[in-house]
Motif scaffolding. Structure first.
Motif, mmCIF file in Angstrom:
data_model
loop_
_atom_site.group_PDB
_atom_site.id
_atom_site.type_symbol
_atom_site.label_atom_id
_atom_site.label_comp_id
_atom_site.label_asym_id
_atom_site.label_seq_id
_atom_site.Cartn_x
_atom_site.Cartn_y
_atom_site.Cartn_z
ATOM 1 N N LEU A 203 33.608 -21.979 -1.639
ATOM 2 C CA LEU A 203 33.035 -21.643 -0.318
ATOM 3 C C LEU A 203 32.686 -20.225 -0.162
ATOM 4 O O LEU A 203 31.866 -20.086 0.984
ATOM 5 C CB LEU A 203 33.738 -22.480 0.676
ATOM 6 N N ILE A 204 33.215 -19.310 -0.817
ATOM 7 C CA ILE A 204 32.968 -17.909 -0.292
ATOM 8 C C ILE A 204 31.604 -17.264 -0.354
ATOM 9 O O ILE A 204 31.267 -16.409 0.348
ATOM 10 C CB ILE A 204 34.119 -16.957 -0.952
ATOM 11 N N SER A 205 30.649 -18.032 -1.019
ATOM 12 C CA SER A 205 29.056 -17.477 -1.350
ATOM 13 C C SER A 205 28.510 -18.551 -0.415
ATOM 14 O O SER A 205 28.307 -19.635 -1.038
ATOM 15 C CB SER A 205 28.734 -17.447 -2.756
ATOM 16 N N LYS A 206 28.010 -18.167 0.588
ATOM 17 C CA LYS A 206 27.250 -19.316 1.417
ATOM 18 C C LYS A 206 26.012 -18.493 2.271
ATOM 19 O O LYS A 206 25.523 -19.346 3.143
ATOM 20 C CB LYS A 206 28.277 -19.781 2.661
ATOM 21 N N LYS A 207 25.836 -17.198 2.148
ATOM 22 C CA LYS A 207 24.655 -16.485 2.877
ATOM 23 C C LYS A 207 23.203 -17.399 2.785
ATOM 24 O O LYS A 207 22.688 -17.563 3.865
ATOM 25 C CB LYS A 207 24.545 -15.342 2.584
ATOM 26 N N GLU A 208 22.979 -17.999 1.573
ATOM 27 C CA GLU A 208 21.674 -18.556 1.519
ATOM 28 C C GLU A 208 21.702 -19.882 2.323
ATOM 29 O O GLU A 208 20.457 -20.256 2.551
ATOM 30 C CB GLU A 208 21.299 -18.606 -0.053
ATOM 31 N N TYR A 209 22.680 -20.281 2.876
ATOM 32 C CA TYR A 209 22.596 -21.541 3.645
ATOM 33 C C TYR A 209 22.657 -21.229 5.114
ATOM 34 O O TYR A 209 22.534 -22.188 5.809
ATOM 35 C CB TYR A 209 23.663 -22.591 3.252
ATOM 36 N N SER A 223 18.006 -25.641 9.755
ATOM 37 C CA SER A 223 19.377 -26.051 8.960
ATOM 38 C C SER A 223 19.079 -26.513 7.407
ATOM 39 O O SER A 223 18.270 -27.107 7.172
ATOM 40 C CB SER A 223 19.851 -27.279 9.947
ATOM 41 N N LYS A 224 20.099 -25.870 6.570
ATOM 42 C CA LYS A 224 20.122 -26.382 5.424
ATOM 43 C C LYS A 224 21.445 -27.219 4.899
ATOM 44 O O LYS A 224 22.301 -26.511 5.242
ATOM 45 C CB LYS A 224 19.863 -24.938 4.483
ATOM 46 N N PRO A 225 21.139 -28.144 4.096
ATOM 47 C CA PRO A 225 22.609 -28.542 3.692
ATOM 48 C C PRO A 225 23.304 -27.473 2.689
ATOM 49 O O PRO A 225 22.607 -27.227 1.932
ATOM 50 C CB PRO A 225 22.272 -29.865 2.673
ATOM 51 N N PHE A 226 24.572 -27.534 2.977
ATOM 52 C CA PHE A 226 25.502 -26.678 2.191
ATOM 53 C C PHE A 226 25.668 -27.192 1.007
ATOM 54 O O PHE A 226 26.165 -28.358 0.747
ATOM 55 C CB PHE A 226 26.845 -26.347 3.237
ATOM 56 N N GLN A 227 25.776 -25.991 -0.054
ATOM 57 C CA GLN A 227 26.135 -26.570 -1.428
ATOM 58 C C GLN A 227 26.870 -25.431 -1.775
ATOM 59 O O GLN A 227 26.902 -24.463 -1.704
ATOM 60 C CB GLN A 227 24.628 -26.519 -2.206
ATOM 61 N N PRO A 228 28.179 -26.006 -2.235
ATOM 62 C CA PRO A 228 29.164 -24.988 -2.734
ATOM 63 C C PRO A 228 28.998 -24.143 -3.821
ATOM 64 O O PRO A 228 27.793 -24.405 -4.514
ATOM 65 C CB PRO A 228 30.343 -25.787 -2.772
ATOM 66 N N ASN A 229 29.638 -23.129 -4.301
ATOM 67 C CA ASN A 229 29.332 -22.492 -5.465
ATOM 68 C C ASN A 229 28.153 -21.639 -5.380
ATOM 69 O O ASN A 229 27.357 -21.821 -6.392
ATOM 70 C CB ASN A 229 29.595 -23.259 -6.747
ATOM 71 N N GLY A 230 27.776 -20.966 -4.188
ATOM 72 C CA GLY A 230 26.555 -20.258 -3.909
ATOM 73 C C GLY A 230 26.507 -19.284 -5.000
ATOM 74 O O GLY A 230 27.121 -18.880 -6.047
ATOM 75 N N VAL A 253 43.526 -18.751 -11.140
ATOM 76 C CA VAL A 253 42.980 -20.089 -11.208
ATOM 77 C C VAL A 253 42.407 -20.045 -9.758
ATOM 78 O O VAL A 253 43.019 -19.796 -8.783
ATOM 79 C CB VAL A 253 44.124 -21.024 -11.368
ATOM 80 N N GLY A 254 41.050 -20.924 -9.845
ATOM 81 C CA GLY A 254 40.554 -21.058 -8.494
ATOM 82 C C GLY A 254 40.160 -22.552 -8.587
ATOM 83 O O GLY A 254 39.809 -23.177 -9.219
ATOM 84 N N GLU A 255 40.345 -22.672 -6.939
ATOM 85 C CA GLU A 255 39.681 -24.300 -6.555
ATOM 86 C C GLU A 255 38.268 -24.076 -6.394
ATOM 87 O O GLU A 255 37.853 -23.348 -5.531
ATOM 88 C CB GLU A 255 40.615 -24.386 -5.186
ATOM 89 N N ALA A 256 37.536 -24.715 -7.131
ATOM 90 C CA ALA A 256 35.947 -24.680 -7.254
ATOM 91 C C ALA A 256 35.394 -25.742 -6.743
ATOM 92 O O ALA A 256 34.211 -26.080 -7.151
ATOM 93 C CB ALA A 256 35.504 -24.179 -8.577
ATOM 94 N N GLY A 257 35.994 -26.909 -6.275
ATOM 95 C CA GLY A 257 35.254 -28.037 -5.733
ATOM 96 C C GLY A 257 34.512 -28.856 -6.605
ATOM 97 O O GLY A 257 34.908 -29.090 -7.747
ATOM 98 N N THR A 258 33.197 -29.064 -6.323
ATOM 99 C CA THR A 258 32.395 -30.160 -7.056
ATOM 100 C C THR A 258 31.723 -29.431 -8.195
ATOM 101 O O THR A 258 30.483 -29.563 -8.133
ATOM 102 C CB THR A 258 31.712 -30.917 -6.261
#
Length: 561
Positions: A203-209, A223-230, A253-258
């Motif tokens: 979630l830490i990279s999100k500026k483009e959304y 509004s743009k749909p948020f996509q993780p792993n920016g 180790v990182g929690e990287a979602g989907t």
């Protein structure tokens, strides 16, 4: 220290609040963990990962941090932490800390100053957008069933929270934020901590959304749909590795979602200089309806599970490294989820362990998993503490008009609280977890499912986990060998081969509550096959046609031609 030591390790995850209480206040603590280190050691684990122990208002039970450089009072003191670290190392174990760096609590000193003063340097530590208290800047929703925007009265603006309202997202575009985070990471690593698990890395990279502040002011925001792993996540991780991880011999180790396997290789590939491992959740999303929330249930299709796990094994086989996990503090109990918590609880729990923990990667065993702990049968929403669960219940029942029984069915299957009920140590008061009143109810089946019972039973799930871990270490070369799936479309069998140039490991699993037939492949040597592990007694020969009992698992060692 051995290079890449984490590849040969087995990790045991501890959720401190529910592990062991030492002072009778109903909350697990550091001294409680110390008192149970010998239990973790005898299991065969090498690394202990502990969930956050930092000060927190406990809106999200530790994942809303107010100070990353000290210990929450209910868990103990910094002296208790130093003792824990010393005792862990004295037993030849390692300690990994959980680090929350996507957000802070709104009670954090940074946020308290930011919300009061627009000119403070901490204002730009977070995301702020103009608006009115009658409506948020965009319609983006969080996983907690709310808008990601929260109105703040003092300055008349909204702050961003991708999680709960009291968890304000940090602005990683701000270099001062990154440097402050790196300094906090070094604080613990300098104490001798052996690694960090990074929460919600995706979630830490999100500026483009997020449209710019100026676009909001000018009414141009969309509004743009948020996509993780920016797109900037890899810039951040490269910098983090250079400034922090490369300076220590530690595990990251990182929690990287989907993430997809292709993205996973970017995170963990040997050429990328980012992380040792990531947690993905593709296999944990297979029992939810596509495109829906994880509360929207559907039966697991074994072919889907085989496909997902195999794709990760093959994609990361030569350049990356996998995490192997069924459970954690956010996931329900696997024996209730993909196994059979009733008649075949022991058999299915052992089979599930064989399926996953003989693959290539680092196993992560969550507290109580090795006992076959099950989901809790709590049928009243009042018995649940998890904010995600409670918010979902109220939104679906009171706002959307869902049938409460339908909602409780989802909660009984998927609530995070199932992983957080107190550890079941014995059949005494509160399962031996506390002498006081536990912060969360104990699962009532503790009288028959507990560590004391398992330690006394040579056929227990715990005993099987010990054998499985021992097997991994005895055949360490095979654990680094290749992986190949057999019978990808079989609706009952999950079978694969691990192999090196000289030998093979054939892992056969009946992933069902019905008997199944396994036909020995002609291309595999059978006459001298040696059975290394099975969760049933008797009938263990390597026959041309093997009749497998419900949830039966067999592991054979074969020589290669």
């Amino acid at each position: 220290m051995k290079k890449d030591w984490w590849k040969d390790s087995v990790v045991y995850q501890v959720y401190p609040r529910s592990f062991q209480d030492s002072n009778g206040d109903g909350i697990g603590d550091l001294q409680g963990i110390i008192s149970r280190l010998d239990y973790i050691k005898q299991l065969g684990a090498d690394v202990i990962w502990i969930c956050p122990i930092y000060p927190s208002p406990n809106v999200d039970y530790g994942y809303d941090v107010t100070d990353h450089k000290t210990v929450m009072e209910s868990y103990g003191t910094m002296e208790d932490f130093h003792e824990l670290l010393e005792e862990v190392h004295r037993r030849g174990l390692k300690l990994v800390m959980d680090f929350v760096l996507n957000h802070t609590s709104t009670e954090h000193a940074w946020f308290k100053e930011a919300e009061l003063d627009k000119t403070s340097k901490y204002r730009n530590f977070y995301f702020w957008r103009p608006g009115t208290k009658h409506g948020p800047p965009t319609d983006l929703q969080s996983d907690y069933g709310q808008s990601v925007w929260q109105y703040e009265e003092h300055t008349g603006e909204y702050y961003l929270h991708m999680n709960a309202v009291k968890q304000a997202d940090l602005n990683w575009e701000n270099e001062d934020v990154r440097q402050a985070v790196y300094e906090m990471m070094r604080f613990w690593l300098d104490k001798g901590v052996d690694g960090l698990r990074i929460d919600q890395l995706h979630l830490i990279s999100k500026k483009e959304y997020l449209p710019s502040y100026e676009d909001y002011v000018q009414g141009k925001a969309e509004s743009k749909p948020f996509q993780p792993n920016g797109r900037r996540i890899h810039d951040y991780l490269t910098e983090m590795t250079e400034e922090v991880f490369s300076q220590y011999d530690v595990m990251s180790v990182g929690e990287a979602g989907t993430v997809t396997p292709e993205e996973g290789l970017t995170y963990t590939g040997t050429d990328e200089h980012e992380l040792n491992m990531i947690f993905h959740f593709q296999h944990m999303e297979l029992d939810q309806q596509p495109g829906k929330e994880h509360w929207d249930l559907k039966p697991l299709e074994l072919s889907d599970l085989k496909s997902v796990l195999t794709k990760w094994q093959k994609k990361l086989e030569n350049k990356g490294w996998n995490t192997l996990f069924w459970c954690n503090h956010d996931q329900p109990r696997i024996v209730s989820r993909f196994g059979d918590e009733g008649k075949y609880r022991k058999e299915s729990a052992k089979m599930l362990a064989s399926v996953l923990y003989l693959m290539k990667g680092t196993p992560y065993i969550y507290q109580g998993e090795e006992l076959g702990m099950t989901n809790a049968p709590f049928t009243r929403i009042e018995d649940y503490k998890d904010i995600q669960t409670v918010n979902m219940y109220h939104k679906r029942v009171y706002e959307k008009g869902y049938d409460p029984k339908e909602v409780m069915t989802s909660i009984l299957a998927k609530s995070r609280d199932h992983a957080r009920t107190p550890m079941q140590w014995n059949d005494g008061k509160h399962a031996g977890f506390t002498d006081g009143t536990p912060w969360l109810k104990v699962n009532p089946n503790y009288t028959s499912i507990n560590a004391a019972e398992a330690l006394a039973d040579p056929d227990s799930i715990l005993s099987y986990y010990k054998k499985l871990i021992s097997l991994r270490k005895q055949y360490a070369d095979l654990m680094k060998g290749s992986y190949d799936l057999l019978l990808p479309d079989d609706p009952q069998l999950f079978v694969y081969i691990r192999q090196t140039d000289t030998r093979q490991l054939l892992v056969i699993n009946n992933f069902s509550d019905k008997e199944a037939i396994f036909q020995w492949p002609d291309e595999l040597e059978r006459e001298m096959a040696q059975l290394l592990l099975s969760n049933y007694d008797g009938g263990r020969e390597a026959l041309p046609s093997i009749e497998l009992k419900p949830f039966e698992s067999r592991v054979y060692l074969l020589k290669r031609d």
